[in-house]
Motif scaffolding. Structure first.
Motif, PDB file in Angstrom:
ATOM      1  N   ALA A 108      -5.877  -5.570  -2.049  1.00 55.59           N
ATOM      2  CA  ALA A 108      -4.579  -6.209  -2.305  1.00 55.59           C
ATOM      3  C   ALA A 108      -3.401  -5.423  -1.742  1.00 55.59           C
ATOM      4  O   ALA A 108      -2.297  -5.968  -1.627  1.00 55.59           O
ATOM      5  N   ARG A 109      -3.599  -4.165  -1.362  1.00 58.05           N
ATOM      6  CA  ARG A 109      -2.529  -3.364  -0.769  1.00 58.05           C
ATOM      7  C   ARG A 109      -1.294  -3.289  -1.659  1.00 58.05           C
ATOM      8  O   ARG A 109      -0.244  -3.866  -1.365  1.00 58.05           O
ATOM      9  N   ILE A 110      -1.407  -2.603  -2.759  1.00 57.67           N
ATOM     10  CA  ILE A 110      -0.253  -2.387  -3.624  1.00 57.67           C
ATOM     11  C   ILE A 110      -0.083  -0.884  -3.846  1.00 57.67           C
ATOM     12  O   ILE A 110      -0.906  -0.239  -4.506  1.00 57.67           O
ATOM     13  N   VAL A 136       4.825  13.611  -4.353  1.00 60.85           N
ATOM     14  CA  VAL A 136       3.551  13.943  -4.992  1.00 60.85           C
ATOM     15  C   VAL A 136       2.697  12.677  -5.011  1.00 60.85           C
ATOM     16  O   VAL A 136       2.995  11.717  -5.722  1.00 60.85           O
ATOM     17  N   ASP A 137       1.671  12.681  -4.182  1.00 61.76           N
ATOM     18  CA  ASP A 137       0.776  11.532  -4.060  1.00 61.76           C
ATOM     19  C   ASP A 137      -0.298  11.625  -5.134  1.00 61.76           C
ATOM     20  O   ASP A 137      -1.152  12.516  -5.102  1.00 61.76           O
ATOM     21  N   GLU A 138      -0.222  10.712  -6.094  1.00 62.82           N
ATOM     22  CA  GLU A 138      -1.152  10.731  -7.227  1.00 62.82           C
ATOM     23  C   GLU A 138      -2.134   9.560  -7.158  1.00 62.82           C
ATOM     24  O   GLU A 138      -2.416   8.916  -8.164  1.00 62.82           O
ATOM     25  N   ALA A 139      -2.694   9.328  -5.987  1.00 68.74           N
ATOM     26  CA  ALA A 139      -3.637   8.209  -5.824  1.00 68.74           C
ATOM     27  C   ALA A 139      -4.817   8.317  -6.796  1.00 68.74           C
ATOM     28  O   ALA A 139      -5.385   7.302  -7.196  1.00 68.74           O
ATOM     29  N   TYR A 140      -5.170   9.562  -7.166  1.00 70.15           N
ATOM     30  CA  TYR A 140      -6.367   9.775  -7.994  1.00 70.15           C
ATOM     31  C   TYR A 140      -6.044  10.244  -9.401  1.00 70.15           C
ATOM     32  O   TYR A 140      -6.928  10.706 -10.122  1.00 70.15           O
ATOM     33  N   ILE A 141      -4.781  10.142  -9.812  1.00 65.98           N
ATOM     34  CA  ILE A 141      -4.354  10.709 -11.107  1.00 65.98           C
ATOM     35  C   ILE A 141      -5.118  10.099 -12.278  1.00 65.98           C
ATOM     36  O   ILE A 141      -5.367  10.767 -13.284  1.00 65.98           O
ATOM     37  N   GLN A 200       1.841   6.325  -6.445  1.00 61.42           N
ATOM     38  CA  GLN A 200       0.552   5.915  -7.003  1.00 61.42           C
ATOM     39  C   GLN A 200       0.096   4.646  -6.288  1.00 61.42           C
ATOM     40  O   GLN A 200       0.813   4.117  -5.443  1.00 61.42           O
ATOM     41  N   THR A 201      -1.103   4.201  -6.607  1.00 62.60           N
ATOM     42  CA  THR A 201      -1.661   3.063  -5.871  1.00 62.60           C
ATOM     43  C   THR A 201      -2.563   2.226  -6.768  1.00 62.60           C
ATOM     44  O   THR A 201      -3.103   2.739  -7.754  1.00 62.60           O
ATOM     45  N   PHE A 202      -2.704   0.952  -6.418  1.00 63.92           N
ATOM     46  CA  PHE A 202      -3.683   0.101  -7.095  1.00 63.92           C
ATOM     47  C   PHE A 202      -5.034   0.124  -6.377  1.00 63.92           C
ATOM     48  O   PHE A 202      -5.961  -0.574  -6.765  1.00 63.92           O
ATOM     49  N   SER A 203      -5.137   0.950  -5.324  1.00 65.83           N
ATOM     50  CA  SER A 203      -6.331   0.920  -4.474  1.00 65.83           C
ATOM     51  C   SER A 203      -7.545   1.651  -5.035  1.00 65.83           C
ATOM     52  O   SER A 203      -8.652   1.438  -4.578  1.00 65.83           O
ATOM     53  N   LYS A 204      -7.356   2.541  -6.002  1.00 62.55           N
ATOM     54  CA  LYS A 204      -8.483   3.367  -6.442  1.00 62.55           C
ATOM     55  C   LYS A 204      -8.920   2.974  -7.851  1.00 62.55           C
ATOM     56  O   LYS A 204      -9.712   2.060  -7.995  1.00 62.55           O
ATOM     57  N   ALA A 205      -8.379   3.592  -8.887  1.00 63.90           N
ATOM     58  CA  ALA A 205      -8.824   3.287 -10.248  1.00 63.90           C
ATOM     59  C   ALA A 205      -8.607   1.811 -10.598  1.00 63.90           C
ATOM     60  O   ALA A 205      -9.414   1.202 -11.302  1.00 63.90           O
ATOM     61  N   GLY A 220       0.830  -1.196   0.000  1.00 59.60           N
ATOM     62  CA  GLY A 220       0.000   0.000   0.000  1.00 59.60           C
ATOM     63  C   GLY A 220       0.867   1.249   0.000  1.00 59.60           C
ATOM     64  O   GLY A 220       2.063   1.177   0.311  1.00 59.60           O
ATOM     65  N   SER A 221       0.274   2.377  -0.364  1.00 60.83           N
ATOM     66  CA  SER A 221       1.013   3.656  -0.323  1.00 60.83           C
ATOM     67  C   SER A 221       1.416   3.982   1.095  1.00 60.83           C
ATOM     68  O   SER A 221       2.399   4.697   1.321  1.00 60.83           O
ATOM     69  N   ASP A 222       0.651   3.485   2.049  1.00 62.34           N
ATOM     70  CA  ASP A 222       0.951   3.772   3.453  1.00 62.34           C
ATOM     71  C   ASP A 222       2.361   3.312   3.813  1.00 62.34           C
ATOM     72  O   ASP A 222       3.084   4.005   4.525  1.00 62.34           O
TER      73      ASP A 222
HETATM   74  C1  LIG Z   1      -6.619   6.187  -0.966  1.00 60.33           C
HETATM   75  C2  LIG Z   1      -5.368   6.967  -0.937  1.00 60.33           C
HETATM   76  C3  LIG Z   1      -4.132   6.328  -0.993  1.00 60.33           C
HETATM   77  C4  LIG Z   1      -4.042   4.844  -1.118  1.00 60.33           C
HETATM   78  O1  LIG Z   1      -3.403   4.274  -0.065  1.00 60.33           O
HETATM   79  P1  LIG Z   1      -3.089   2.690  -0.150  1.00 60.33           P
HETATM   80  O2  LIG Z   1      -2.322   2.462   1.087  1.00 60.33           O
HETATM   81  O3  LIG Z   1      -2.265   2.507  -1.400  1.00 60.33           O
HETATM   82  O4  LIG Z   1      -4.384   1.984  -0.227  1.00 60.33           O
HETATM   83  C5  LIG Z   1      -2.986   7.091  -0.998  1.00 60.33           C
HETATM   84  N1  LIG Z   1      -3.046   8.426  -0.950  1.00 60.33           N
HETATM   85  C6  LIG Z   1      -4.215   9.078  -0.919  1.00 60.33           C
HETATM   86  C7  LIG Z   1      -4.242  10.545  -0.914  1.00 60.33           C
HETATM   87  C8  LIG Z   1      -5.411   8.365  -0.894  1.00 60.33           C
HETATM   88  O5  LIG Z   1      -6.567   9.022  -0.831  1.00 60.33           O
END
Ligand SMILES: *Cc1c(COP(=O)(O)O)cnc(C)c1O
Length: 344
Positions: free
Chosen positions: A213-215, A175-180, A202-207, A74-76
């Motif tokens: 899966a936490r990637i 630069v957090d592009e979770a929603y790019i 970036q993340t696999f959690s949104k689009a 995950g991005s976390d």
């Molecule tokens: C949802 C979100 C994430 C995603 O985090 P994951 O740990 O990858 O699920 C990251 N940054 C922002 C700003 C978000 O809103």
């Protein structure tokens, strides 16, 4: 010019990383008696600690070198690792621009890092003057990381002056592009060659539809990625999760189709919400959620829960605002029906 060596914690530079069984041997399959695994079963083997197959696909998609790609749990995890690479507990600082994603501050707090907050303007853009003050006041370079989120969560808009930050701030710019994927703007990945201090997350959690899966992925210079590889837990991404991400990339057209649906629904929701007298403001969105302002967010939130709809109450962060994720056609239609009938 950013000097990376001066930003990194000295203990991290000196660190001798853990070497896993699969680090010591990397070749074609033979008889594996090196990792104390159970020889039977389907999930008996440790996952690839370097996630080579997944990174290979991502570097092609993003037109980068494989050494510019990092995969996190995950991005976390990505955010936490960056803080631990660069920030000395109780000495160093990070900058955030609230209202924004809460994890930057929490991750900093966990690591005992000082958080400098320079709030966004009323238009949810960077306060350049305020930032200039904060940056120039840092005598020695103790402000290590600047966290930016674009499109920003929970406001939904894209941030305009990221290039200003990249040229004026002498630390790491995340630069957090979770929603790019929901935005028409191009990713800052395109600017990695220009800025050695840039990390794009970036993340696999949104689009990509893989929140379970936490990637999370970081794209940066090879030097920064090497540091992340150095300190990450050896097997930080499970093989199930690596496979899920690979499958999503393989079926890219499915994700593209879903994204088109979500973008269509964003227009539907924006239009329908704007027509409701109950709603004072619908903020424009480059993401898969919409921020709205109402008379009394707590009351409306409670009412929606009663109707079995859970939105995100952001009243504590932005007065009387709710953040609504874009759901399916049926879900969104039901939400609008409930709002139409609502009498405060
Ligand atoms: C949802 C979100 C994430 C995603 O985090 P994951 O740990 O990858 O699920 C990251 N940054 C922002 C700003 C978000 O809103």
């Amino acid at each position: 010019m950013v000097e990376l060596e001066k930003l990194v914690r000295t203990n991290i530079i000196a660190l001798k990383p853990y070497s896993s069984a699969r680090d010591d041997f990397s070749g074609e399959a033979g008889i594996f008696l090196d990792a104390n695994e159970n020889p039977f079963g389907d999930l008996n083997r440790y996952p690839d600690p370097h996630q080579q197959t997944l990174k290979d696909k991502l570097k092609d998609l993003k037109k980068l070198s494989i050494k510019q790609v990092f995969i996190g749990n995950g991005s976390d995890e990505v955010i936490d690792l960056l803080i631990r690479i660069f920030c000395n507990p109780s000495l160093d600082k990070v900058i955030i621009c609230p209202p924004t994603y809460g994890m930057y501050e929490v991750a900093a707090n966990i690591n005992d890092i000082i958080v400098l907050s320079v709030p966004l303007t009323s238009a949810f853009q960077l306060d350049i003057e305020g930032l200039q003050n904060v940056i120039s006041q840092s005598a020695v370079n103790t402000i290590k990381i600047f966290f930016l989120c674009s499109p920003n969560n929970p406001t939904g808009n894209s941030i305009d002056d990221i290039d200003w930050v990249l040229t004026h701030f002498n630390g790491i710019v995340v630069v957090d592009e979770a929603y790019i994927d929901f935005s028409e703007r191009s990713s800052f990945i395109e600017k990695l060659a220009l800025y050695p201090n840039l990390v794009v997350v970036q993340t696999f959690s949104k689009a990509w539809g893989l929140a379970a899966a936490r990637i999370g992925v970081a794209y940066a210079s090879e030097a920064i990625i090497a540091l992340m590889q150095k300190i990450k837990p050896p097997y930080n991404v499970s093989s199930l999760n690596q496979e899920a991400a690979l499958k999503a990339i393989e079926n890219e057209y499915v994700v593209a189709h879903q994204k088109a649906h979500i973008l269509e629904q964003r227009i539907y929701l924006e239009t329908s919400l704007s027509q409701l007298p109950l709603i004072k403001k619908v903020y424009p969105s480059d993401a898969n959620f919409i921020l709205i302002e109402v008379e009394d967010a707590d009351l409306l939130y409670a009412h929606l829960v009663l109707k079995k709809i859970v939105v995100r109450n952001r009243n504590a962060v932005i007065k009387n605002c709710l953040r609504i994720s874009i759901g399916t056609f049926v879900e969104n239609k039901y939400l609008i029906e409930v709002l139409k009938r609502y009498i405060p």
